[in-house]
Design a protein around this motif. Structure first.
Motif, PDB file in Angstrom:
ATOM      1  N   ALA A 118       0.817  -1.214   0.000  1.00 55.60           N
ATOM      2  CA  ALA A 118       0.000   0.000   0.000  1.00 55.60           C
ATOM      3  C   ALA A 118       0.848   1.260   0.000  1.00 55.60           C
ATOM      4  CB  ALA A 118      -0.926  -0.005   1.216  1.00 55.60           C
ATOM      5  N   GLU A 119       2.052   1.178   0.593  1.00 55.91           N
ATOM      6  CA  GLU A 119       2.923   2.363   0.667  1.00 55.91           C
ATOM      7  C   GLU A 119       3.466   2.758  -0.708  1.00 55.91           C
ATOM      8  OE1 GLU A 119       5.647  -1.141   0.948  1.00 55.91           O
ATOM      9  OE2 GLU A 119       3.673  -0.585   1.720  1.00 55.91           O
ATOM     10  N   MET A 120       3.262   1.882  -1.726  1.00 51.49           N
ATOM     11  CA  MET A 120       3.722   2.196  -3.071  1.00 51.49           C
ATOM     12  C   MET A 120       2.610   2.798  -3.925  1.00 51.49           C
ATOM     13  SD  MET A 120       6.708   1.379  -2.414  1.00 51.49           S
ATOM     14  CE  MET A 120       7.431   1.869  -3.976  1.00 51.49           C
ATOM     15  N   ASP A 121       1.548   3.248  -3.290  1.00 48.78           N
ATOM     16  CA  ASP A 121       0.492   3.971  -4.003  1.00 48.78           C
ATOM     17  C   ASP A 121       1.137   5.104  -4.801  1.00 48.78           C
ATOM     18  OD1 ASP A 121      -2.691   4.873  -3.854  1.00 48.78           O
ATOM     19  OD2 ASP A 121      -1.320   6.567  -3.945  1.00 48.78           O
ATOM     20  N   PRO A 122       0.770   5.281  -6.074  1.00 47.13           N
ATOM     21  CA  PRO A 122       1.410   6.308  -6.907  1.00 47.13           C
ATOM     22  C   PRO A 122       1.418   7.698  -6.289  1.00 47.13           C
ATOM     23  CG  PRO A 122       0.035   4.901  -8.251  1.00 47.13           C
ATOM     24  CD  PRO A 122      -0.218   4.497  -6.820  1.00 47.13           C
ATOM     25  N   ASN A 123       0.336   8.080  -5.613  1.00 45.08           N
ATOM     26  CA  ASN A 123       0.290   9.413  -5.013  1.00 45.08           C
ATOM     27  C   ASN A 123       1.232   9.544  -3.826  1.00 45.08           C
ATOM     28  OD1 ASN A 123      -1.765  10.887  -6.586  1.00 45.08           O
ATOM     29  ND2 ASN A 123      -3.113   9.261  -5.875  1.00 45.08           N
ATOM     30  N   ILE A 124       1.419   8.456  -3.086  1.00 45.06           N
ATOM     31  CA  ILE A 124       2.347   8.473  -1.965  1.00 45.06           C
ATOM     32  C   ILE A 124       3.780   8.577  -2.471  1.00 45.06           C
ATOM     33  CG2 ILE A 124       3.274   7.113  -0.041  1.00 45.06           C
ATOM     34  CD1 ILE A 124       0.454   5.972   0.357  1.00 45.06           C
ATOM     35  N   VAL A 125       4.107   7.775  -3.486  1.00 48.96           N
ATOM     36  CA  VAL A 125       5.455   7.815  -4.060  1.00 48.96           C
ATOM     37  C   VAL A 125       5.725   9.172  -4.696  1.00 48.96           C
ATOM     38  CG1 VAL A 125       6.994   6.800  -5.777  1.00 48.96           C
ATOM     39  CG2 VAL A 125       5.506   5.329  -4.416  1.00 48.96           C
ATOM     40  N   LEU A 126       4.738   9.692  -5.442  1.00 51.97           N
ATOM     41  CA  LEU A 126       4.908  10.990  -6.087  1.00 51.97           C
ATOM     42  C   LEU A 126       5.166  12.080  -5.056  1.00 51.97           C
ATOM     43  CD1 LEU A 126       4.837  12.763  -8.615  1.00 51.97           C
ATOM     44  CD2 LEU A 126       2.362  12.959  -8.311  1.00 51.97           C
ATOM     45  N   THR A 127       4.404  12.084  -3.969  1.00 52.47           N
ATOM     46  CA  THR A 127       4.602  13.082  -2.928  1.00 52.47           C
ATOM     47  C   THR A 127       6.001  12.984  -2.341  1.00 52.47           C
ATOM     48  OG1 THR A 127       2.242  12.972  -2.374  1.00 52.47           O
ATOM     49  CG2 THR A 127       3.688  14.016  -0.765  1.00 52.47           C
ATOM     50  N   ASN A 128       6.451  11.763  -2.069  1.00 51.36           N
ATOM     51  CA  ASN A 128       7.805  11.563  -1.544  1.00 51.36           C
ATOM     52  C   ASN A 128       8.851  12.108  -2.503  1.00 51.36           C
ATOM     53  OD1 ASN A 128       8.142  10.165   1.083  1.00 51.36           O
ATOM     54  ND2 ASN A 128       6.785   8.660   0.177  1.00 51.36           N
ATOM     55  N   CYS A 129       8.717  11.792  -3.787  1.00 54.95           N
ATOM     56  CA  CYS A 129       9.717  12.205  -4.774  1.00 54.95           C
ATOM     57  C   CYS A 129       9.733  13.719  -4.966  1.00 54.95           C
ATOM     58  CB  CYS A 129       9.459  11.496  -6.098  1.00 54.95           C
ATOM     59  SG  CYS A 129       9.855   9.732  -6.074  1.00 54.95           S
ATOM     60  N   VAL A 130       8.568  14.336  -5.023  1.00 56.34           N
ATOM     61  CA  VAL A 130       8.521  15.788  -5.194  1.00 56.34           C
ATOM     62  C   VAL A 130       9.044  16.479  -3.937  1.00 56.34           C
ATOM     63  CG1 VAL A 130       7.033  17.786  -5.597  1.00 56.34           C
ATOM     64  CG2 VAL A 130       6.636  15.670  -6.850  1.00 56.34           C
ATOM     65  N   LEU A 131       8.786  15.903  -2.778  1.00 57.60           N
ATOM     66  CA  LEU A 131       9.320  16.444  -1.529  1.00 57.60           C
ATOM     67  C   LEU A 131      10.850  16.417  -1.552  1.00 57.60           C
ATOM     68  CD1 LEU A 131       9.029  17.495   1.338  1.00 57.60           C
ATOM     69  CD2 LEU A 131       8.489  15.184   2.095  1.00 57.60           C
ATOM     70  N   ASP A 132      11.425  15.305  -2.010  1.00 57.06           N
ATOM     71  CA  ASP A 132      12.883  15.215  -2.121  1.00 57.06           C
ATOM     72  C   ASP A 132      13.412  16.191  -3.171  1.00 57.06           C
ATOM     73  OD1 ASP A 132      13.362  13.235  -0.162  1.00 57.06           O
ATOM     74  OD2 ASP A 132      12.723  11.666  -1.551  1.00 57.06           O
ATOM     75  N   ALA A 133      12.701  16.306  -4.296  1.00 54.82           N
ATOM     76  CA  ALA A 133      13.114  17.252  -5.334  1.00 54.82           C
ATOM     77  C   ALA A 133      13.096  18.679  -4.802  1.00 54.82           C
ATOM     78  CB  ALA A 133      12.196  17.120  -6.551  1.00 54.82           C
ATOM     79  N   ALA A 134      12.111  18.992  -3.958  1.00 60.80           N
ATOM     80  CA  ALA A 134      12.004  20.339  -3.386  1.00 60.80           C
ATOM     81  C   ALA A 134      13.223  20.644  -2.509  1.00 60.80           C
ATOM     82  CB  ALA A 134      10.718  20.457  -2.569  1.00 60.80           C
ATOM     83  N   VAL A 135      13.676  19.657  -1.737  1.00 65.25           N
ATOM     84  CA  VAL A 135      14.859  19.847  -0.897  1.00 65.25           C
ATOM     85  C   VAL A 135      16.083  20.110  -1.764  1.00 65.25           C
ATOM     86  CG1 VAL A 135      16.434  18.719   0.728  1.00 65.25           C
ATOM     87  CG2 VAL A 135      13.957  18.465   1.015  1.00 65.25           C
ATOM     88  N   ILE A 136      16.226  19.343  -2.850  1.00 65.11           N
ATOM     89  CA  ILE A 136      17.372  19.526  -3.749  1.00 65.11           C
ATOM     90  C   ILE A 136      17.341  20.910  -4.391  1.00 65.11           C
ATOM     91  CG2 ILE A 136      18.437  18.709  -5.896  1.00 65.11           C
ATOM     92  CD1 ILE A 136      17.316  15.887  -5.115  1.00 65.11           C
ATOM     93  N   LEU A 137      16.169  21.319  -4.882  1.00 61.73           N
ATOM     94  CA  LEU A 137      16.043  22.625  -5.517  1.00 61.73           C
ATOM     95  C   LEU A 137      16.302  23.755  -4.526  1.00 61.73           C
ATOM     96  CD1 LEU A 137      12.877  21.789  -7.608  1.00 61.73           C
ATOM     97  CD2 LEU A 137      15.114  22.410  -8.547  1.00 61.73           C
ATOM     98  N   LEU A 138      15.931  23.532  -3.296  1.00 63.56           N
ATOM     99  CA  LEU A 138      16.118  24.541  -2.257  1.00 63.56           C
ATOM    100  C   LEU A 138      17.590  24.804  -1.985  1.00 63.56           C
ATOM    101  CD1 LEU A 138      14.787  26.330  -0.035  1.00 63.56           C
ATOM    102  CD2 LEU A 138      14.845  24.307   1.447  1.00 63.56           C
ATOM    103  N   PHE A 139      18.396  23.742  -1.976  1.00 64.79           N
ATOM    104  CA  PHE A 139      19.789  23.860  -1.528  1.00 64.79           C
ATOM    105  C   PHE A 139      20.849  23.768  -2.619  1.00 64.79           C
ATOM    106  CE2 PHE A 139      17.918  22.422   2.594  1.00 64.79           C
ATOM    107  CZ  PHE A 139      18.305  23.520   3.341  1.00 64.79           C
ATOM    108  N   GLN A 140      20.478  23.440  -3.836  1.00 65.53           N
ATOM    109  CA  GLN A 140      21.496  23.137  -4.837  1.00 65.53           C
ATOM    110  C   GLN A 140      22.444  24.300  -5.129  1.00 65.53           C
ATOM    111  OE1 GLN A 140      19.623  22.051  -8.506  1.00 65.53           O
ATOM    112  NE2 GLN A 140      18.517  23.960  -8.732  1.00 65.53           N
ATOM    113  N   ARG A 141      21.996  25.537  -4.947  1.00 68.27           N
ATOM    114  CA  ARG A 141      22.860  26.674  -5.256  1.00 68.27           C
ATOM    115  C   ARG A 141      24.069  26.759  -4.330  1.00 68.27           C
ATOM    116  NH1 ARG A 141      19.952  32.303  -6.039  1.00 68.27           N
ATOM    117  NH2 ARG A 141      22.109  32.843  -6.512  1.00 68.27           N
ATOM    118  N   MET A 142      23.969  26.147  -3.135  1.00 71.25           N
ATOM    119  CA  MET A 142      25.093  26.209  -2.220  1.00 71.25           C
ATOM    120  C   MET A 142      25.581  24.833  -1.808  1.00 71.25           C
ATOM    121  SD  MET A 142      24.670  29.570   0.209  1.00 71.25           S
ATOM    122  CE  MET A 142      26.352  29.333   0.783  1.00 71.25           C
TER     123      MET A 142
END
Length: 202
Positions: A118-142
């Motif tokens: 159940a934890e592999m529900d597409p919406n759960i995975v998508l939220t996790n991945c976009v959350l990780d992408a947000a962290v990368i985008l937030l900090f990548q400049r430094m």
């Protein structure tokens, strides 16, 4: 979510304080007259889709707003302010991640207890991945940048560590998915093949 990394004004409105979508899959299965009289406040979990939408409409606004600002990271005062604001947003994302994990567990136990993955529900995975992408985008400049790419860059170890954590977390989550599950997430289907090379490079 599709514009999470852009630095222009997306036209999105600031999030409503404590704004939630109090819906669960089981709620919508009830007869309409029950829905009309039921108190949404009694529900302690949302559907995977609504959790994804809550993240996109509330938390990502802070990323968009931060990326739209102009910073001179060569200036000490600007750099310190950038680091302070970035870290505050990161702390907010960390708190949201913890609440998201707790909400997912409640959701699975309440509605998908019989499902093995159940934890592999597409919406759960998508939220996790976009959350990780947000962290990368937030900090990548430094984060750590090779001198041959940008000799003027002054890496911030905290930023580098957060980017690596987010990359590892995303790669782990995507690599857990089966081909059938990936077919529901076309963006991540191609990413799976390149994940190790692409994200490790950060």
């Amino acid at each position: 979510m599709s514009t999470v990394g852009v630095d222009w004004d997306t036209g999105s409105s600031p999030p409503i304080p404590n704004g939630i979508l109090p819906c669960s899959d089981s709620l919508w299965a009830f007869p309409e007259h029950i829905i009309n009289v039921w108190s949404f406040g009694q529900f302690r979990y949302s559907s995977a889709f609504s959790l994804c939408i809550i993240f996109g409409t509330n938390e990502l606004w802070f990323i968009h707003h931060f990326l739209q600002k102009t910073w001179n990271l060569g200036n000490t005062q600007d750099r310190i302010q950038w680091q302070t604001e970035a870290q505050k947003i990161d702390e907010r994302l960390t708190v949201w991640r913890e609440e998201f994990v707790a909400a997912v567990y409640r959701l699975i136990n309440a509605e998908y207890a019989e499902e093995e993955r159940a934890e592999m529900d597409p919406n759960i995975v998508l939220t996790n991945c976009v959350l990780d992408a947000a962290v990368i985008l937030l900090f990548q400049r430094m984060s750590t940048i090779p001198k041959e790419i940008d000799p003027s860059a002054e890496p911030w170890q905290y930023a580098t560590n957060r980017c690596i954590y987010a990359c590892d977390n995303m790669v782990f989550k995507v690599n857990q998915m089966t081909d059938e599950e990936l077919s529901n997430l076309t963006f991540h289907k191609s990413m799976r093949k390149q994940s190790t090379l692409t994200f490790r490079a950060v």
